[in-house]
Design a protein around this motif. Structure first.
Motif, mmCIF file in Angstrom:
data_model
loop_
_atom_site.group_PDB
_atom_site.id
_atom_site.type_symbol
_atom_site.label_atom_id
_atom_site.label_comp_id
_atom_site.label_asym_id
_atom_site.label_seq_id
_atom_site.Cartn_x
_atom_site.Cartn_y
_atom_site.Cartn_z
ATOM 1 N N LEU A 169 -7.614 30.661 17.627
ATOM 2 C CA LEU A 169 -7.019 30.834 18.784
ATOM 3 C C LEU A 169 -7.999 30.827 20.029
ATOM 4 C CD1 LEU A 169 -3.374 31.751 19.099
ATOM 5 C CD2 LEU A 169 -4.184 29.460 19.336
ATOM 6 N N GLY A 170 -8.890 31.637 19.818
ATOM 7 C CA GLY A 170 -9.929 31.776 20.819
ATOM 8 C C GLY A 170 -10.900 30.825 21.124
ATOM 9 N N HIS A 171 -11.349 30.195 19.756
ATOM 10 C CA HIS A 171 -12.162 28.988 19.654
ATOM 11 C C HIS A 171 -11.504 27.625 20.376
ATOM 12 C CE1 HIS A 171 -15.081 31.353 17.546
ATOM 13 N NE2 HIS A 171 -14.274 31.792 16.741
ATOM 14 N N LEU A 172 -10.105 27.691 20.049
ATOM 15 C CA LEU A 172 -9.551 26.439 20.301
ATOM 16 C C LEU A 172 -9.329 26.434 22.028
ATOM 17 C CD1 LEU A 172 -7.540 24.037 19.408
ATOM 18 C CD2 LEU A 172 -5.626 25.480 19.445
ATOM 19 N N PRO A 216 -21.082 24.333 21.851
ATOM 20 C CA PRO A 216 -19.631 23.782 21.846
ATOM 21 C C PRO A 216 -19.145 23.294 20.350
ATOM 22 C CG PRO A 216 -20.624 22.773 23.728
ATOM 23 C CD PRO A 216 -21.921 23.447 22.941
ATOM 24 N N LEU A 217 -20.069 23.011 19.646
ATOM 25 C CA LEU A 217 -19.332 22.286 18.333
ATOM 26 C C LEU A 217 -19.206 23.525 17.647
ATOM 27 C CD1 LEU A 217 -19.212 19.714 17.042
ATOM 28 C CD2 LEU A 217 -21.441 20.075 15.574
ATOM 29 N N THR A 218 -19.907 24.691 17.655
ATOM 30 C CA THR A 218 -19.471 26.000 16.904
ATOM 31 C C THR A 218 -18.241 26.276 17.164
ATOM 32 O OG1 THR A 218 -21.850 26.854 17.335
ATOM 33 C CG2 THR A 218 -20.175 28.543 16.247
ATOM 34 N N HIS A 219 -17.656 26.187 18.312
ATOM 35 C CA HIS A 219 -16.218 26.545 18.780
ATOM 36 C C HIS A 219 -15.223 25.468 18.062
ATOM 37 C CE1 HIS A 219 -17.261 29.566 21.129
ATOM 38 N NE2 HIS A 219 -18.340 28.856 21.528
ATOM 39 N N VAL A 220 -15.513 24.372 18.034
ATOM 40 C CA VAL A 220 -14.860 23.299 17.223
ATOM 41 C C VAL A 220 -14.745 23.552 15.759
ATOM 42 C CG1 VAL A 220 -14.774 20.629 16.564
ATOM 43 C CG2 VAL A 220 -15.292 21.284 18.906
ATOM 44 N N THR A 221 -15.958 23.847 15.135
ATOM 45 C CA THR A 221 -15.970 24.179 13.627
ATOM 46 C C THR A 221 -15.104 25.487 13.375
ATOM 47 O OG1 THR A 221 -18.350 23.406 13.864
ATOM 48 C CG2 THR A 221 -17.384 24.503 11.614
ATOM 49 N N ASP A 222 -15.284 26.326 14.303
ATOM 50 C CA ASP A 222 -14.507 27.546 14.026
ATOM 51 C C ASP A 222 -12.811 27.439 14.239
ATOM 52 O OD1 ASP A 222 -16.640 29.024 13.196
ATOM 53 O OD2 ASP A 222 -17.058 30.054 15.054
ATOM 54 N N ALA A 223 -12.557 26.532 15.326
ATOM 55 C CA ALA A 223 -11.181 26.319 15.655
ATOM 56 C C ALA A 223 -10.500 25.571 14.451
ATOM 57 C CB ALA A 223 -11.078 25.566 16.903
ATOM 58 N N ILE A 224 -11.236 24.738 13.683
ATOM 59 C CA ILE A 224 -10.898 23.934 12.490
ATOM 60 C C ILE A 224 -10.909 24.998 11.247
ATOM 61 C CG2 ILE A 224 -10.997 22.244 11.033
ATOM 62 C CD1 ILE A 224 -12.564 20.711 13.285
ATOM 63 N N ARG A 225 -11.944 25.674 11.145
ATOM 64 C CA ARG A 225 -11.956 26.592 9.806
ATOM 65 C C ARG A 225 -11.043 27.722 9.786
ATOM 66 N NH1 ARG A 225 -17.431 28.392 10.154
ATOM 67 N NH2 ARG A 225 -18.068 26.285 8.949
ATOM 68 N N GLU A 226 -11.043 28.434 10.996
ATOM 69 C CA GLU A 226 -10.114 29.572 10.642
ATOM 70 C C GLU A 226 -8.820 29.375 10.432
ATOM 71 O OE1 GLU A 226 -13.324 32.178 13.655
ATOM 72 O OE2 GLU A 226 -10.950 31.943 14.229
ATOM 73 N N PRO A 227 -7.984 28.697 10.942
ATOM 74 C CA PRO A 227 -6.544 28.171 10.829
ATOM 75 C C PRO A 227 -6.471 27.531 9.274
ATOM 76 C CG PRO A 227 -7.285 26.914 12.534
ATOM 77 C CD PRO A 227 -8.358 27.714 12.244
ATOM 78 N N TRP A 228 -7.600 26.618 8.998
ATOM 79 C CA TRP A 228 -7.435 26.023 7.589
ATOM 80 C C TRP A 228 -7.567 27.093 6.580
ATOM 81 C CZ3 TRP A 228 -9.183 20.368 6.861
ATOM 82 C CH2 TRP A 228 -9.116 20.203 5.662
ATOM 83 N N LEU A 229 -8.394 28.068 6.471
ATOM 84 C CA LEU A 229 -8.996 28.984 5.505
ATOM 85 C C LEU A 229 -8.048 30.031 5.671
ATOM 86 C CD1 LEU A 229 -12.527 28.812 5.147
ATOM 87 C CD2 LEU A 229 -11.017 27.520 4.030
ATOM 88 N N GLY A 230 -7.201 30.433 6.599
ATOM 89 C CA GLY A 230 -6.428 31.416 7.119
ATOM 90 C C GLY A 230 -7.009 32.690 7.304
ATOM 91 N N THR A 231 -8.531 32.593 7.707
ATOM 92 C CA THR A 231 -9.254 33.954 7.882
ATOM 93 C C THR A 231 -8.794 34.638 9.309
ATOM 94 O OG1 THR A 231 -10.871 32.395 8.502
ATOM 95 C CG2 THR A 231 -11.122 33.036 6.352
ATOM 96 N N ALA A 232 -8.656 33.712 10.107
ATOM 97 C CA ALA A 232 -8.298 34.104 11.474
ATOM 98 C C ALA A 232 -7.393 32.880 12.251
ATOM 99 C CB ALA A 232 -9.717 34.459 12.319
#
Ligand SMILES: Nc1ncnc2c1ncn2[C@@H]1O[C@H](COP(=O)(O)OP(=O)(O)O)[C@@H](O)[C@H]1O
Ligand SMILES: [Mg+2]
Lengths: 322, 264
Positions: free
Chosen positions: B241-244, B222-238
């Protein structure tokens, strides 16, 4: 003011799995009295109290607290009844003043007066973990009466306290008694019940075995008062004149002289006659008097071979069950 | 003393007026936050541990390391720090706290004092959220002067991910704390859940250097999804939404299980 029933329990039964914790229990607590619920560990006292507070649901029987059924209206009942639960602590780092601020409701009594009355006025900023055992229990008393409940339920308030701290807590309960507060006091200390309670209910294996004032239970179950003393050698002998005279005193039941130690048993009044008689001879230097007390009474109740009988259903001759 | 004037009539409306839910929750939140600030172990784990992690890990890679898909590693790890905070609070602090309160009879005391049924759990959710936000802010404030912070590409989605992540993990923490028998068990189970999540779901090596097996486990955490849901919109790499969505579903399920199975 004693009389109005605040709590009325009839036929309360509660089992855990196949273990019967409370078995067809009846209990009344009337306004203004301090009722002691006594019994050994595992007798079902805490379970009874939890049913009264609506923290447990009875299997059968009825519980009425100020006209409310705790199983249905537990929230309201707990607003009307202040309580100290057995083995329930506060967070270690919570200070006395913070605990009071957290637990006080809109109807709370003035805090200064309460802290003063229970000897905690200087402890407001002391964290729970730094309070002595007696101070903790007195804080629990303050929290129990804080929101001006109709009655308070105290479960093993003095468990694990040293004798001096227990006395302090007793004094605090006497403050409640003098204020006319109704108290249901759960304890397995008989001296505590004798010192504080107007009436006691003795439980064994989930059932009530007897109930009455401490004096009544002592009269019923505690056995005889005993006066014991040694006699000079030349006066001893089972049929000596000394022994005969004691035997004829009012209230004396038995006199035995065993190797120079005389033991006189009788009712409480007999002690006065026996001691008055002793004044006429050489006053013995090793006189001991053992008065019957609640401890002896309850011990007799709890250790008697015949366990309490459940009232048997009455059979009518044609076989119908009444 | 005021107890001397006990009326003998039927209970009045004022006497049985319920403690308001919101007032109770707020009182509990205030009290709990004050207590947390006096708890050195919690402060160390929730505030100091993530900061140490940041300073060590983000400084371990050179800025042109190619395991991060072209992103500066110190930027790539920003989301991980926040996830570490979320996991420390949800998997370790909350379960131990709840189990200790139950073990010591504090919860029974709240119940007997007439606190509404869900007030304590709601207060814990609020406390988890507040602590996450405060610890995250402290952490970013420490990281910013050392490594610099990348610009936030989509602040709304980043905030949403942090909020939902904090709520989901606090709820999971409440579940763990209510199912274990005591505080020691909560600590054991919590740390057992925390370290794999920390190493594979945020604070450890980037996915590019993980073995296939590690990556598969990582994807399930689960934590991977929290991390990616924060990282992708922060850096603009994706969009993230899927992770969110995964985090939101996780929160929903955890809340549902919590409401059904948690006893006070
Ligand atoms: N939650 C529980 N689950 C199973 N058994 C219990 C539970 N609580 C109490 N008991 C059992 O019920 C009996 C009565 O317990 P309790 O009401 O606590 O007695 P007391 O307060 O008089 O010591 C005991 O035999 C105890 O072991
Ligand atoms: Mg008990």
């Amino acid at each position: 003011m004693i009389g109005t029933p605040l709590v009325r329990v009839r036929g309360l039964t509660k089992t855990y799995g196949d273990r019967v914790a409370v078995d067809a229990l009846d209990l009344d607590v009337r306004a203004g009295e301090i009722v002691g619920l006594l019994g050994a560990n595992g007798a079902g006292k805490t379970t009874t109290v939890e049913c009264i507070l609506g923290l447990r649901r009875p299997d059968s029987g009825s519980v009425d607290v100020l006209g409310l059924d705790p199983a249905v209206d537990g929230d309201r009942v707990r607003r009307l009844v202040g309580s100290q639960q057995q083995e329930s602590a506060l967070p270690d780092r919570m200070r006395v003043g913070e605990a009071i601020a957290l637990f006080r409701g809109p109807r709370a009594a003035t805090v200064d007066g309460l802290l003063e009355a229970f000897g905690l006025a200087d402890q407001r900023r002391t964290p729970f973990s730094a309070l002595s055992g007696g101070q903790r229990q007195r804080l629990f008393l303050v929290l129990a009466v804080l929101n001006r409940p109709r009655m308070v339920v105290l479960d093993e308030l003095t468990q694990g306290l040293d004798p001096a701290a227990r006395r302090d807590v007793w004094d605090a309960i006497m403050v409640l008694r003098d204020a006319g507060t109704t108290v249901l006091l759960v304890t397995h200390y008989m001296d505590e019940a004798e010192a504080l309670c107007d009436r006691v209910v003795v439980m064994r294996d989930g059932r009530v075995v007897d109930t009455g004032t401490p004096e009544q239970l002592v009269l019923r179950h505690a056995g005889w008062a005993t006066v014991r003393f040694g006699t000079p050698v030349h006066e001893s002998g089972a049929a000596g004149p000394h022994v005969d005279r004691l035997r004829r005193l009012p209230g004396v039941r038995s006199v035995v002289d065993l190797d120079g130690t005389v033991e006189v048993r009788g009712d409480r009044g007999s002690v006065a006659y026996v001691c008055a008689d002793l004044v006429h001879g050489t006053v013995p230097h090793d006189l001991t008097v053992v008065m019957p007390d609640l401890e002896a009474a309850v011990l007799a109740l709890l250790t008697s071979k015949t366990p309490p009988q459940r009232p048997a259903p009455v059979l009518i001759t044609n076989g119908a069950l009444r | 003393m005021s107890t001397s004037t006990l009326p003998m009539t039927d209970p009045t409306a004022a006497e049985v007026a319920p403690r308001p839910l919101l007032g109770s929750v707020l009182a509990l939140v205030g009290s709990e936050l004050r207590l947390v600030l006096r708890e050195p172990l919690v402060l160390a784990f929730v505030f100091a541990f993530p900061i140490v992690t940041v300073l060590v890990i983000a400084g371990s890679f050179s800025s042109d390391d190619d395991g991060f898909g072209g992103v500066d590693p110190s930027h790539w790890y920003v989301a991980s720090y926040l996830a570490v905070v979320v996991a420390a609070i949800g998997l370790v602090m909350v379960p131990v706290h709840l189990a200790a309160y139950r073990e010591r009879g504090v919860l029974r005391r709240f119940a007997a004092a007439g606190f509404p049924r869900w007030s304590f759990l709601l207060a814990q959710l609020a406390v988890g959220l507040v602590l996450t936000l405060v610890a995250s802010a402290v952490l970013l404030a420490v990281a910013a002067p050392v490594y610099g912070l990348p610009a936030v590409h989509d602040p709304v989605r980043v905030a949403a991910a942090l909020l939902l992540g904090a709520l989901a993990f606090t709820t999971i923490g409440l579940l763990i704390g209510s199912l274990v028998p005591n505080a020691r068990a909560a600590q054991g189970l919590g740390l057992l859940a925390f370290f794999p999540s920390f190493l594979l779901g945020g604070g450890g090596p980037p996915p590019a250097v993980m073995s296939d097996g590690m990556r598969r486990v990582s994807d399930l955490l689960p934590l991977t999804h929290v991390t990616d849901a924060i990282r992708e919109p922060w850096l603009g790499t994706a969009s993230g939404l899927g992770h969110l969505l995964v985090v939101a579903v996780l929160l929903g399920v955890a809340l549902l299980v919590c409401a059904r199975s948690v006893r006070l």
